[in-house]
Motif scaffolding. Structure first.
Motif, PDB file in Angstrom:
ATOM      1  N   TYR A  36       5.252  12.958  -6.731  1.00 51.05           N
ATOM      2  CA  TYR A  36       4.586  12.448  -5.554  1.00 51.05           C
ATOM      3  C   TYR A  36       5.563  11.567  -4.799  1.00 51.05           C
ATOM      4  CZ  TYR A  36      -0.149  13.935  -6.805  1.00 51.05           C
ATOM      5  OH  TYR A  36      -1.269  14.673  -7.082  1.00 51.05           O
ATOM      6  N   GLU A  42       1.069   3.718   2.821  1.00 49.45           N
ATOM      7  CA  GLU A  42       0.374   5.001   2.720  1.00 49.45           C
ATOM      8  C   GLU A  42       0.128   5.317   1.254  1.00 49.45           C
ATOM      9  OE1 GLU A  42       2.623   7.075   6.558  1.00 49.45           O
ATOM     10  OE2 GLU A  42       2.345   8.178   4.680  1.00 49.45           O
ATOM     11  N   GLY A  43      -0.814   6.241   1.002  1.00 47.63           N
ATOM     12  CA  GLY A  43      -1.017   6.688  -0.353  1.00 47.63           C
ATOM     13  C   GLY A  43       0.026   7.724  -0.743  1.00 47.63           C
ATOM     14  N   PRO A  44       0.200   7.941  -2.035  1.00 40.52           N
ATOM     15  CA  PRO A  44       1.140   8.974  -2.484  1.00 40.52           C
ATOM     16  C   PRO A  44       0.712  10.348  -1.980  1.00 40.52           C
ATOM     17  CG  PRO A  44       0.488   7.547  -4.315  1.00 40.52           C
ATOM     18  CD  PRO A  44      -0.424   7.229  -3.167  1.00 40.52           C
TER      19      PRO A  44
ATOM     20  N   ARG B   9      -8.852  -2.023   3.886  1.00 41.99           N
ATOM     21  CA  ARG B   9      -7.447  -1.793   3.580  1.00 41.99           C
ATOM     22  C   ARG B   9      -6.796  -3.041   3.001  1.00 41.99           C
ATOM     23  NH1 ARG B   9      -4.481   1.977   6.086  1.00 41.99           N
ATOM     24  NH2 ARG B   9      -3.014   1.322   4.470  1.00 41.99           N
ATOM     25  N   TYR B  35      -6.962   4.278  -9.057  1.00 40.74           N
ATOM     26  CA  TYR B  35      -5.734   3.801  -9.676  1.00 40.74           C
ATOM     27  C   TYR B  35      -5.410   2.417  -9.140  1.00 40.74           C
ATOM     28  CZ  TYR B  35      -4.728   8.730 -10.814  1.00 40.74           C
ATOM     29  OH  TYR B  35      -4.776  10.012 -11.287  1.00 40.74           O
ATOM     30  N   LEU B  88      -2.598  -3.307  -5.747  1.00 43.25           N
ATOM     31  CA  LEU B  88      -2.774  -2.284  -4.715  1.00 43.25           C
ATOM     32  C   LEU B  88      -3.574  -1.151  -5.346  1.00 43.25           C
ATOM     33  CD1 LEU B  88      -2.102  -1.146  -1.917  1.00 43.25           C
ATOM     34  CD2 LEU B  88       0.096  -0.371  -2.824  1.00 43.25           C
ATOM     35  N   PHE B  90      -5.639   2.539  -5.229  1.00 35.82           N
ATOM     36  CA  PHE B  90      -5.690   3.852  -4.590  1.00 35.82           C
ATOM     37  C   PHE B  90      -6.842   4.668  -5.153  1.00 35.82           C
ATOM     38  CE2 PHE B  90      -1.965   3.800  -2.052  1.00 35.82           C
ATOM     39  CZ  PHE B  90      -1.037   3.024  -2.737  1.00 35.82           C
ATOM     40  N   GLN B 103      -3.874  16.082  -6.583  1.00 40.30           N
ATOM     41  CA  GLN B 103      -4.740  14.985  -6.155  1.00 40.30           C
ATOM     42  C   GLN B 103      -4.307  14.488  -4.782  1.00 40.30           C
ATOM     43  OE1 GLN B 103      -5.690  11.924  -8.978  1.00 40.30           O
ATOM     44  NE2 GLN B 103      -5.665  13.351 -10.696  1.00 40.30           N
ATOM     45  N   PHE B 105      -4.544  11.372  -2.176  1.00 38.19           N
ATOM     46  CA  PHE B 105      -4.732   9.936  -2.271  1.00 38.19           C
ATOM     47  C   PHE B 105      -5.166   9.324  -0.943  1.00 38.19           C
ATOM     48  CE2 PHE B 105      -3.176   8.502  -6.409  1.00 38.19           C
ATOM     49  CZ  PHE B 105      -2.624   9.679  -6.896  1.00 38.19           C
ATOM     50  N   GLY B 106      -5.955   8.262  -1.050  1.00 42.14           N
ATOM     51  CA  GLY B 106      -6.269   7.450   0.113  1.00 42.14           C
ATOM     52  C   GLY B 106      -5.101   6.548   0.464  1.00 42.14           C
ATOM     53  N   PRO B 107      -5.212   5.770   1.550  1.00 42.55           N
ATOM     54  CA  PRO B 107      -4.099   4.959   2.040  1.00 42.55           C
ATOM     55  C   PRO B 107      -3.874   3.677   1.244  1.00 42.55           C
ATOM     56  CG  PRO B 107      -5.994   4.649   3.443  1.00 42.55           C
ATOM     57  CD  PRO B 107      -6.371   5.712   2.453  1.00 42.55           C
TER      58      PRO B 107
END
Lengths: 113, 114
Positions: A36, A42-44, B9, B35, B88, B90, B103, B105-107
């Motif tokens: 990833y 940002e998300g992975p 966020r 996560y 952080l 996710f 998968q 992922f969100g921001p």
């Protein structure tokens, strides 16, 4: 107990050269491996994957190599571009655990001009 | 646009004040997961859900709760947040629990507990 390890926290490579990111794992029950990529804030995002029955998978500039006997995989980026600068996470899936992934600690790649 | 959204966020709160981080996906995915990312530790799974009303603990579930009443939503609840939950977070989702389901992922939600 870190079952997926990325021993290099950071890597700097010149634009146009090859970037090699490494990942080691300890659990022989892992059967699928993914990389990833993560940009700041940002998300992975999924980059490339490889099944344990293969030793190489290629997608454009990205190639993942798997050495099962050494429990080692690597991601090669050729040629490296400034937009490749990001944190790269290696992840592994345990046989029989559906979508559960175990992630490494990440390697920050900086591609310089 | 197919996506995973998280709210808020960014959040700064105090010890003991209950909070909920929402997660929603519009891809009709069965599998959802939370996560946390911490320096030097990578991404560690907190809880996951195989489908509606089916949830299970991940690797670091202590201090967290989840629920899955609808397929699209998977909120993360901190009943009594503590400073060690500063992290952080996710949310992620995937099509199903089968093979080779990547998968999404969100921001991310950056949480600070004072």
């Amino acid at each position: 107990d870190q079952q997926v390890k990325q021993n290099s926290p950071s890597l700097s490579v010149q634009e146009g050269r090859i970037s090699i990111l490494n990942c080691d794992y300890t659990n022989s029950m892992f059967d699928y491996f993914l990389w990833y990529k993560k940009y700041p804030a940002e998300g992975p995002t999924f980059l490339i994957s490889i099944s344990s029955i293969k030793d190489k998978n290629e997608d454009g500039r990205f190639t993942v190599f798997l050495n099962k006997s050494a429990k080692h995989l690597s991601l090669h980026i050729v040629p490296s571009q400034p937009g490749d600068s990001a944190v790269y996470f290696c992840a592994a899936r345990h046989t029989g655990t559906a979508s559960k992934l175990t992630f490494g600690t990440g390697t920050r790649l900086q591609v310089t001009l | 646009e197919a996506q995973v959204t998280q709210n808020p966020r960014y959040l700064i709160t105090v010890t003991g004040k209950k909070l909920t981080v929402t997660c929603s996906q519009n891809m009709n995915h069965e599998y959802m997961s939370w996560y946390r990312q911490d320096p030097g530790l990578g991404l560690r799974q907190i809880y996951y859900s195989m489908n509606v009303e089916v949830t299970d603990k991940g690797d670091v579930p202590e201090g967290y709760k989840v629920s899955r009443k609808e397929k699209r939503n998977f909120p993360l609840i901190l009943e009594s947040p503590s400073p060690n939950q500063t992290s952080l977070y996710f949310c992620a989702s995937s099509l199903g629990s089968g093979v080779f389901n990547e998968q999404f992922f969100g921001p991310g939600t950056r949480l600070t507990v004072l």
